[in-house]
Scaffold this motif. Sequence first.
Motif, short mmCIF file in Angstrom:
data_model
loop_
_atom_site.label_atom_id
_atom_site.label_comp_id
_atom_site.label_asym_id
_atom_site.label_seq_id
_atom_site.Cartn_x
_atom_site.Cartn_y
_atom_site.Cartn_z
N PRO A 62 0.81 -1.23 0.00
CA PRO A 62 0.00 0.00 0.00
C PRO A 62 0.84 1.27 0.00
CG PRO A 62 -0.92 -1.59 1.53
CD PRO A 62 0.40 -2.14 1.08
N VAL A 63 1.99 1.23 0.67
CA VAL A 63 2.87 2.40 0.69
C VAL A 63 3.59 2.55 -0.65
CG1 VAL A 63 4.81 3.52 1.87
CG2 VAL A 63 3.22 2.10 3.16
N LEU A 64 4.08 1.43 -1.17
CA LEU A 64 4.87 1.48 -2.40
C LEU A 64 4.07 2.05 -3.57
CD1 LEU A 64 6.64 -2.00 -2.11
CD2 LEU A 64 7.67 0.23 -1.75
N PHE A 65 2.79 1.63 -3.66
CA PHE A 65 1.98 2.06 -4.80
C PHE A 65 0.97 3.15 -4.46
CE2 PHE A 65 3.27 -2.33 -5.66
CZ PHE A 65 3.88 -2.17 -6.90
N GLY A 66 0.73 3.37 -3.16
CA GLY A 66 -0.25 4.37 -2.77
C GLY A 66 0.34 5.68 -2.33
N TYR A 67 1.50 5.65 -1.70
CA TYR A 67 2.08 6.91 -1.19
C TYR A 67 2.41 7.90 -2.29
CZ TYR A 67 4.42 9.71 2.35
OH TYR A 67 4.75 10.72 3.22
N PRO A 68 3.07 7.58 -3.39
CA PRO A 68 3.71 6.30 -3.73
C PRO A 68 5.23 6.40 -3.56
CG PRO A 68 3.39 7.56 -5.73
CD PRO A 68 2.96 8.45 -4.59
N ILE A 69 5.87 5.23 -3.59
CA ILE A 69 7.33 5.15 -3.69
C ILE A 69 7.74 4.96 -5.15
CG2 ILE A 69 9.37 3.85 -3.02
CD1 ILE A 69 8.18 5.44 -0.74
N VAL A 70 6.94 4.14 -5.86
CA VAL A 70 7.23 3.83 -7.26
C VAL A 70 7.17 5.11 -8.10
CG1 VAL A 70 6.47 2.53 -9.28
CG2 VAL A 70 6.35 1.49 -7.00
N TYR A 71 8.22 5.35 -8.88
CA TYR A 71 8.34 6.52 -9.76
C TYR A 71 8.25 7.84 -8.99
CZ TYR A 71 7.83 3.27 -13.64
OH TYR A 71 8.02 2.23 -14.52
N ASN A 72 8.62 7.83 -7.73
CA ASN A 72 8.59 9.05 -6.92
C ASN A 72 10.02 9.41 -6.54
OD1 ASN A 72 8.15 11.17 -5.21
ND2 ASN A 72 6.70 10.10 -3.88
N ILE A 73 10.62 10.34 -7.27
CA ILE A 73 12.02 10.70 -7.04
C ILE A 73 12.22 11.33 -5.67
CG2 ILE A 73 11.81 13.01 -8.04
CD1 ILE A 73 14.77 10.55 -8.43
N SER A 74 11.16 11.90 -5.09
CA SER A 74 11.28 12.53 -3.78
C SER A 74 11.61 11.53 -2.69
CB SER A 74 9.97 13.26 -3.43
OG SER A 74 9.62 14.21 -4.39
N MET A 75 11.18 10.29 -2.87
CA MET A 75 11.37 9.27 -1.85
C MET A 75 12.53 8.32 -2.15
SD MET A 75 9.16 9.40 0.71
CE MET A 75 9.43 11.16 0.77
N ALA A 76 13.21 8.52 -3.27
CA ALA A 76 14.23 7.56 -3.71
C ALA A 76 15.38 7.46 -2.72
CB ALA A 76 14.74 7.96 -5.09
N ILE A 77 15.91 8.60 -2.28
CA ILE A 77 17.11 8.58 -1.43
C ILE A 77 16.86 7.88 -0.10
CG2 ILE A 77 18.76 10.02 -0.16
CD1 ILE A 77 18.66 11.99 -2.48
N PRO A 78 15.84 8.28 0.69
CA PRO A 78 15.65 7.57 1.97
C PRO A 78 15.25 6.11 1.79
CG PRO A 78 13.81 9.03 1.53
CD PRO A 78 14.86 9.36 0.51
N PHE A 79 14.53 5.80 0.72
CA PHE A 79 14.10 4.43 0.47
C PHE A 79 15.30 3.51 0.29
CE2 PHE A 79 12.50 0.96 -2.24
CZ PHE A 79 11.40 0.55 -1.50
N LEU A 80 16.37 4.03 -0.29
CA LEU A 80 17.59 3.25 -0.50
C LEU A 80 18.54 3.32 0.68
CD1 LEU A 80 18.35 4.13 -4.25
CD2 LEU A 80 17.15 2.13 -3.37
N VAL A 81 18.57 4.46 1.36
CA VAL A 81 19.58 4.70 2.40
C VAL A 81 19.21 4.06 3.73
CG1 VAL A 81 20.63 6.50 3.83
CG2 VAL A 81 20.49 6.80 1.36
#
Length: 325
Positions: A216-235
């Motif tokens: 639900p977070v990955l596709f609803g927030y979303p994380i997918v195709y969301n450059i704003s969340m890329a750095i913390p999602f990986l770090v």
Amino acid sequence: MVPVAEGASADIFSGVLTYNNLGTGGMFGGILIGLLISELYIKLSTIKQLQINLGNQVPPAVAKSFNVLIPVMLSLAIFAIIATLISMTGTDLISIIKNFIQTPLKNIGTSLWGTVILYTLGNLLWLFGIHQSVIYSSILEPLLIINIQENIAAYAAGEAIPNIINVSQVTSFGLLGGSGSTICLLIATFLIGKNAATRNVAKLSAVPGLFNINEPVLFGYPIVYNISMAIPFLVVPVVGIIISYFATALGWMNPCVTLVPWTTPVLLSGFLATAGDWRAVIVQAVVLVLGVLIYMPFVKVNDRVMERQAAQAEEEDDDSVFDLD
């Protein structure tokens, strides 16, 4: 077991079934051989000369089963011949794969930096909507499972624990709430999030997130195709793996010695994975707090981006209303 009659002799056979290759030590070899024999079978199935033609009067399902009969027999025969030739040298195919492929790959892939790189690459796929199991489950996880099995055996025997990096350590400290440690994102959203849409997604995702289910977070927030969340999602997962690694290496908590299901909630998973070490709970709590702090500024950035997108969408709607053309 069949009893032997009195006065009768019993024949003892060895080498028929190697039990050492049936455990986790032979898992990687089994996967590799399965892939190779499947590829061989697919190639042989495309050769028309190896297909049996029973005529048009035979039902298609029956005809197809006969078409694959020779490719299946050839595939099994080829690998049986290879295994027989290798056994004549005093070893076996699984042992060769284990010694020359599995062990070197395990030493590299399950080192601290090897794990960090592979796990990060897996999470990177999520940013493009591709499940991280493409890399994690197929490349890294089998090696991590071997490590935890070695730890379990050593713990049961009262010996020194050989592996800091293992599947329980990665899931317990690098998978807080799911891939990307998104439970930290949910907490950060509850604390400082302003956008109504993301807060609603966070509310709906809270309970699944406790059990590391975060679609639900990955596709609803979303994380997918969301450059704003890329750095913390990986770090954030990398931070958890590195902190837990050095905490274990420095003796601040016990190594993970039990195989904990990936759905085990945070804090409880660390306690169970280390066979009841309360210090692991503290380490998990530290990782959780740091993850929330890392996500916080990016939650603010994401809120501003979503506000801008909403304003732009309203302007486009207004323009379409007054566009007489």
